[in-house]
Design a protein around this motif. Sequence first.
Motif, short mmCIF file in Angstrom:
data_model
loop_
_atom_site.label_atom_id
_atom_site.label_comp_id
_atom_site.label_asym_id
_atom_site.label_seq_id
_atom_site.Cartn_x
_atom_site.Cartn_y
_atom_site.Cartn_z
N ASP A 119 -9.45 0.56 -4.48
CA ASP A 119 -10.39 1.14 -3.52
C ASP A 119 -11.67 0.32 -3.37
O ASP A 119 -12.22 0.17 -2.28
N THR A 120 -12.18 -0.21 -4.49
CA THR A 120 -13.48 -0.90 -4.48
C THR A 120 -13.36 -2.41 -4.61
O THR A 120 -14.29 -3.14 -4.25
N GLY A 121 -12.26 -2.90 -5.16
CA GLY A 121 -12.13 -4.33 -5.44
C GLY A 121 -12.79 -4.73 -6.74
O GLY A 121 -12.83 -5.92 -7.09
N GLN A 174 -10.88 -13.07 -0.12
CA GLN A 174 -10.78 -11.82 0.62
C GLN A 174 -11.40 -10.61 -0.09
O GLN A 174 -11.84 -9.66 0.53
N HIS A 175 -11.49 -10.65 -1.44
CA HIS A 175 -11.96 -9.47 -2.17
C HIS A 175 -13.45 -9.23 -2.01
O HIS A 175 -13.92 -8.11 -2.15
N ARG A 176 -14.24 -10.30 -1.75
CA ARG A 176 -15.69 -10.14 -1.80
C ARG A 176 -16.21 -9.16 -0.75
O ARG A 176 -17.11 -8.38 -1.03
N ASP A 177 -15.67 -9.20 0.45
CA ASP A 177 -16.13 -8.28 1.50
C ASP A 177 -15.90 -6.83 1.09
O ASP A 177 -16.74 -5.96 1.32
N LYS A 178 -14.74 -6.59 0.45
CA LYS A 178 -14.44 -5.23 -0.01
C LYS A 178 -15.41 -4.81 -1.10
O LYS A 178 -15.94 -3.69 -1.09
N ALA A 192 -18.89 -4.19 0.39
CA ALA A 192 -18.91 -2.91 1.13
C ALA A 192 -18.94 -1.74 0.16
O ALA A 192 -19.64 -0.74 0.38
N ALA A 193 -18.20 -1.86 -0.94
CA ALA A 193 -18.16 -0.77 -1.93
C ALA A 193 -19.53 -0.57 -2.57
O ALA A 193 -19.96 0.56 -2.82
N ASP A 252 -21.84 1.57 -0.46
CA ASP A 252 -21.39 2.93 -0.15
C ASP A 252 -22.51 3.94 -0.46
O ASP A 252 -22.85 4.15 -1.63
#
Length: 691
Positions: free
Chosen positions: A291-293, A315-319, A322-323, A326
């Motif tokens: 969910d958060t990466g 690709q994981h950094r954006d996730k 964003a987490a 939150d």
Amino acid sequence: MKNNVPAVSVTYAQSGQSNKSNELGMRPMQERAYERRGEQYLLIKSPPASGKSRALMFIALDKLHNQGMRKAIITVPEKSIGSSFVDEPLSKFGFWADWHVEPKWNLCNSPGEGSKADSVNAFLNSEDRVLVCPHATFRNAVEKFGIAAFDDCLIAVDEFHHVSANPENRLGAQLSELIARDKVHIVAMTGSYFRGDAEAVLVPEDEARFETVTYTYYEQLNGYQYLKKLDIGYFFYTGPYSDDLLKVLNPDEKTIIHIPSVNSRESTKDKIREVEHIIEELGEWQGIDPDTGFQLVKTPSGRVLKIADLVDDAQHRDKVSAALKDPSQKNNRDYVDIIIALGMAKEGFDWIWCEHALTVGYRSSLTEVVQIIGRATRDAPGKLKARFTNLIAEPDASEEAVVEAINDTLKAIAASLLMEQVLAPRFEFRPKNPANEPTEGFDYGEGGYDPGKTNVGFNDATGQIQIEINGLVSPKSKEAVRICREDLNEVIATFVQDKTAIERGLFDEEMVPEELTQVRMGKIIKERYPELGEEDQESVRQHAITALSLIQQGKQVALDIAEQTGLTAGAAEGNEPRPTNTALIDGIRKYAMDVRELDIDLIDHINPFSEAYAILAKTMSEESLKQVAAAIAAKTTRITPEEAKELAVRAVKFKKERGRLPSISATDAWEKKMAEGAAAFVRYKDEGRYD
């Protein structure tokens, strides 16, 4: 790695004042800024988390509704900071209006119509009144549409330290043009009003037009409800930094780790592997939270850490990013444990639970250091202490880059000296005069105010220390008064970053303190404030060197009291211990009482770097310390023509006071140095060096 000895340790009173609101919903800093809302040019200097964004909302609404401004444009350095200016129901807390930004005019979130610069123009021609955009967008819009397009607008510049008086700085040049045209209002906001490169933010004539509102770090942190103590330290290591990381990193503390820039000597040049190495040191990798990466790592104690990796730009950094933003998790302490970053998670990054900002490698900008420290100084329930650690590679004689290593060491010391100034209460120096009387609101210690002595008073409500000093020159002009009241930290920032000053202050055993306190600081003042008269330049010099030296001396006395008594600093045997946030004040007061007379000559005779050397000696190996001293001693040069000229001026002053010229054979080292300087001045003059 040597013992962890904090270079700076400050304790606060937990008064809770910082977070208390008045009937309009304003915290103390916001109320102070709002009182100056009618100023055309307003500079707000206030720490991270003190509420600058909301202060601007209050001021902007008044300018739009009551001062005839047609638009308000808020410009921020990074898109992520734009979220600080989202809608706020201010009327819910007592204000007469709410803050609202149409979603399409928050250009930090929206691409706008066509190019972003065109979106600014579309906004200027619309009925809406508030726009938020990045600095780059504002710069481009000004270039494209000209400064006249912004007439009758409020321009609010967040993180104002990004501006510079250097003509190469486009935003700085544009602001100068806007000020010259004089048809806008400007509110500038910053938590660190100095630059690592020691470059002026504004040219003096522009800066003089700004009214300044200052809310100090001391006021902010002393008024917190929970945070009680802040430690700042630099620690040296040998070999790969990840091997020593756990000696300063406590996995139970909420921590932001900033790994070194790939161009720095501390870097292994493989940032991904560095993060992996940190994770391996912390425990056994368990996978990634879908969910958060966040990386999941099991420590030897069995606890699973949630680690946010902002270094890996795959690709994981954006996730992950964003987490971390939150809003529903903002008050959840258990959401994330450690954040690892390189260029991110600095200014504008809000994680209230951060207890430890751990930075690997020296950061060239003092502004960046202040911003990183600001990540750990948020107030949060249960958060009693916070710390900043700068992990630096110890100079190694076998390194080719030994000079660079020594420079990094000196710069780290400069940063800690400056942070002591930033975190301390504000000084109010006044000349000792028989007609002086105690000032209402100041506590002068046991026995109260004594007309026969140099008194030290503290005002707990304003966070000010008042100190009487014999021979102190008072500032005469309005600008000199402003500098002594508002800009001493900027002067000290320039001085402690002066390579010659810090090298000689730390390692030159033959150095006479006045060479730094009078000659070097005097030169800096003349270069920084050439428009001031000689008496005002001397006044600013005295105020700056006094602020720097008295904090160093007061800190050392406070530490001595604590070590000798084994009690809280400020406590007396058999009595109830006084609050430890008075330790520095008690130290300065005791120092002032212990000396025969606190006068400017005594202060000028203190090496302002002596206490920093004592800290350095505790944190660096003896071998490295000797090597650094030898490398700097090898660079010792004779008196330069500029220094000779300044020493000759001091020699003339000496003759006026004593009726004779300084003697080359004097036992007093400073008198001898003045005589040498005067002789060198005559020699250089005969050689035509001043033609």
